[in-house]
Design an enzyme around this catalytic site. Structure first.
Site, PDB file in Angstrom:
ATOM      1  N   SER A 102       0.820  -1.206   0.000  1.00  0.00           N
ATOM      2  CA  SER A 102       0.000   0.000   0.000  1.00  0.00           C
ATOM      3  C   SER A 102       0.865   1.273   0.000  1.00  0.00           C
ATOM      4  CB  SER A 102      -0.952  -0.035   1.196  1.00  0.00           C
ATOM      5  OG  SER A 102      -1.918   0.976   1.137  1.00  0.00           O
ATOM      6  N   ASP A 242      -2.348   6.054  -3.578  1.00  0.00           N
ATOM      7  CA  ASP A 242      -1.243   5.408  -2.865  1.00  0.00           C
ATOM      8  C   ASP A 242      -0.700   4.282  -3.734  1.00  0.00           C
ATOM      9  OD1 ASP A 242      -3.476   3.781  -2.599  1.00  0.00           O
ATOM     10  OD2 ASP A 242      -2.962   3.111  -0.575  1.00  0.00           O
ATOM     11  N   ASP A 244      -1.029   1.033  -4.094  1.00  0.00           N
ATOM     12  CA  ASP A 244      -1.894   0.066  -4.771  1.00  0.00           C
ATOM     13  C   ASP A 244      -3.214   0.682  -5.210  1.00  0.00           C
ATOM     14  OD1 ASP A 244      -2.883   0.336  -2.173  1.00  0.00           O
ATOM     15  OD2 ASP A 244      -3.517  -1.742  -2.029  1.00  0.00           O
ATOM     16  N   ASP A 246      -5.805   2.013  -3.730  1.00  0.00           N
ATOM     17  CA  ASP A 246      -7.104   1.775  -3.094  1.00  0.00           C
ATOM     18  C   ASP A 246      -7.537   2.982  -2.253  1.00  0.00           C
ATOM     19  OD1 ASP A 246      -5.380   1.475  -0.938  1.00  0.00           O
ATOM     20  OD2 ASP A 246      -6.239  -0.429  -0.261  1.00  0.00           O
TER      21      ASP A 246
END
Length: 450
Positions: A102, A242, A244, A246
Site C-alpha cells: 500500500s 497510494d 496500490d 485503493d
C-alpha cells in the site's frame, strides 16, 4: 489481528518480516484450501502486484506454491488492489491475491488475500493460514501429474476493469483539466487511460515506476507535491493515489487538500439529493474529523462509526446495507460499484458531483469546517490498564464535559505498538493541546507511561 496478518494483509519488510518462504506457503495453503472447497473443479486464483522490485519475487513464489497445490493462476501483472477484487467477483475466481504494501516504502511488501466475493479474506481462513505457516497443520499434499496447476497471462482482466471504470462516469470530462499523482505505483498502469478516455485534459506526475520509487515523496501520503502541481498547471482538480491505488486524496483548484472526510461529505450529500444514499447513512471510522459530523448533522445525514480500517468499514456496510463509507485517509467504498476502497473510482465519483452540480471542488469542499486536531502517542506499560484506569477515565469525562458540543476526545490503543493515542478536536489548537496534555499528565501520575 493475527500473528502475521493485520487488518490489511501480511505486511513487512521484504525478506525480513515477509519472506519468499512465507509467500510459497501462503500459496500452498490457498491452492489446497480452495481446491478442497470445490471438489471436481480446478481452483482458479488471480494475482495482481504493485511496482515494488520485490513484487516479482513474491509473485513467483506465490505461483510456485499455488500451482504445486493444483491451482491454475491467472496473472494480471501490475494493477490495483480494487481491480483484483473486481476481477475475482466478476470472472468467477475462487480467490485473488494482491502483492502490495500500500502506502509503505518500497522495501516493504505485503500479501492481501481476497475471497470469492471480492472481499478481504475472513478471519477464520486467515487463522488457518497462520496455523499452516507455524507448522500447526499436517503437511499439504503436492499435486501430481495432470493435477499440477499452470499460469495464464490475464492482462485482459485488467483491461476489462479499465472499461468498467470508464462505464461508471455519467458525463464526459471534456474541457476539464485534471492532475493525477500515481505515486509511481499501481495507478501508473490505469489512471491516465481512464481519464484520457473520458475526455479530460490529463496532467500526470509520478507515473514512471522503477521498483524503488513507489510512494517516495509522492502520492496520497505526500500531497504537498500535487497541491503545488495543480496550481502551477491551472487544473480544476487533482487526485493522488497510494501504492496500490485503493485510496484517493483530492486537491481543489486553489491547492487545498480535500481528504477522505470531505470526500465522504461531498459524495454523501450528493447521493442524498439523488435519493441513492441508502438509509440516509454514511459509514465512517472513529478517526473521522468532528467537523464532518457537524456537517452531516446540518444536512440531516446519519452516520455510523467503526474501528479504524477500511475492512471494518466494509463489514459494517455489508451488515447494514449502507452504500457509502470510508476513512479520512482516502479509503472510500461505494458498495454499488466495489467491495473495497478504490482510489480511481473515488476520483470519478468526485468528478461526477463537480460536473452534475456545476460547482467547483473548492466550493463543494468548503461546506465542511475541519476542526483542529492534536494527536499524541503515549508509550505505556499496559495499553488496556492505561485506558481503563478510573482516574484516566475520570479525566476523559471532565474533558468531554468541558468540550460539550464543540469538540471531542478519543483514546485509542495502537494495534501494533505499546502505545495509547490521545486525540482531541476542538475549535482551536490551544484547546486541543491543553486537553491532550491534561489526560497524558494523569497517565504519568498513575505510573503507566514508559
Amino acid at each position: 489481528m493475527g500473528k502475521y496478518f493485520g487488518t490489511d494483509g501480511f505486511r513487512g519488510e521484504a525478506n525480513v518480516d515477509l519472506t519468499v518462504e512465507h509467500a510459497y506457503k501462503v500459496g500452498r495453503f490457498l491452492g489446497w484450501y480452495y481446491g478442497q472447497k470445490t471438489p471436481g473443479e480446478r481452483c482458479r486464483v488471480v494475482i495482481g502486484k504493485d511496482t515494488r522490485r520485490s513484487s516479482y519475487m513474491f509473485e513467483y513464489s506465490l505461483v510456485s506454491g499455488l500451482t504445486a497445490s493444483g491451482a491454475d493462476v491467472f496473472l494480471l501483472h501490475v494493477t490495483t488492489t480494487p481491480s483484483v477484487s473486481y476481477v475475482v467477483r466478476t470472472e468467477g475466481f475462487h480467490c485473488g491475491i494482491m502483492i502490495s504494501a500500500s502506502h509503505n516504502p518500497y522495501y516493504d511488501n505485503g500479501i492481501k488475500v481476497i475471497n470469492e466475493r471480492g472481499e478481504k479474506l475472513e478471519e477464520s481462513v486467515i487463522t488457518k493460514i497462520e496455523q499452516y505457516l507455524d507448522g500447526e497443520m499436517e503437511e499439504i499434499p503436492l499435486a501430481k501429474r495432470d493435477a499440477i496447476g499452470r499460469t495464464v497471462d490475464f492482462a485482459a482482466g485488467r483491461n476489462r476493469y479499465i472499461g468498467y471504470l470508464i462505464s461508471i462516469a455519467t458525463r464526459s470530462f471534456k474541457n476539464m483539466k485534471v492532475a493525477l499523482d500515481c505515486a509511481n505505483g499501481s495507478a501508473s498502469a490505469i489512471a491516465k487511460n481512464v481519464f484520457d478516455a473520458l475526455g479530460a485534459q490529463t496532467f500526470v506526475m509520478n507515473n514512471e515506476p522503477n521498483g524503488l520509487n513507489i510512494n517516495t515523496d509522492c502520492g496520497s501520503t505526500h500531497i504537498e507535491y500535487l497541491q503545488k502541481f495543480v496550481v502551477e498547471q491551472g487544473c480544476d482538480a487533482g487526485f493522488a493515489y497510494d501504492g496500490d491505488a485503493d485510496r484517493c486524496i483530492a486537491v481543489d483548484s486553489e491547492g487545498n487538500v480535500v481528504d477522505g472526510d470531505r470526500i465522504l461529505y461531498i459524495c454523501g450529500k450528493y447521493m442524498k439529493e439523488q435519493g441513492s444514499l441508502f438509509s440516509n447513512t454514511v459509514v465512517t471510522t472513529i478517526m473521522s474529523n468532528f467537523g464532518l459530523y457537524k456537517a452531516f448533522d446540518r444536512e440531516g445525514i446519519s452516520y455510523e462509526k467503526t474501528a479504524v480500517g477500511d475492512k471494518y468499514v466494509y463489514e459494517n456496510m455489508a451488515a447494514t446495507g449502507n452504500c457509502l463509507g470510508g476513512e479520512q485517509s482516502g479509503h472510500i467504498i461505494f458498495s454499488k460499484h466495489a467491495t473495497t476502497g478504490d482510489g480511481i473510482l473515488t476520483s470519478l465519483k468526485v468528478m461526477e458531483v463537480v460536473l452534475e452540480k456545476k460547482q467547483s471542488l473548492a466550493k463543494l469542499a468548503s461546506e465542511v469546517e475541519i476542526y483542529p486536531q492534536v494527536l499524541k502517542n503515549v508509550s505505556v506499560k499496559d495499553k488496556n490498564a492505561a485506558q481503563e484506569d478510573e482516574k484516566v477515565q475520570e479525566e476523559v469525562r471532565r474533558v468531554t464535559e468541558a468540550l460539550g458540543t464543540d469538540g471531542r476526545i478519543l483514546l485509542r490503543s495502537s494495534g501494533t505498538e505499546p502505545v495509547v493515542r490521545v486525540m482531541v478536536e476542538a475549535a482551536d489548537m490551544e484547546t486541543c493541546e491543553k486537553y491532550v496534555d491534561q489526560v497524558i499528565a494523569v497517565m504519568k501520575d498513575q505510573g503507566f507511561c514508559l
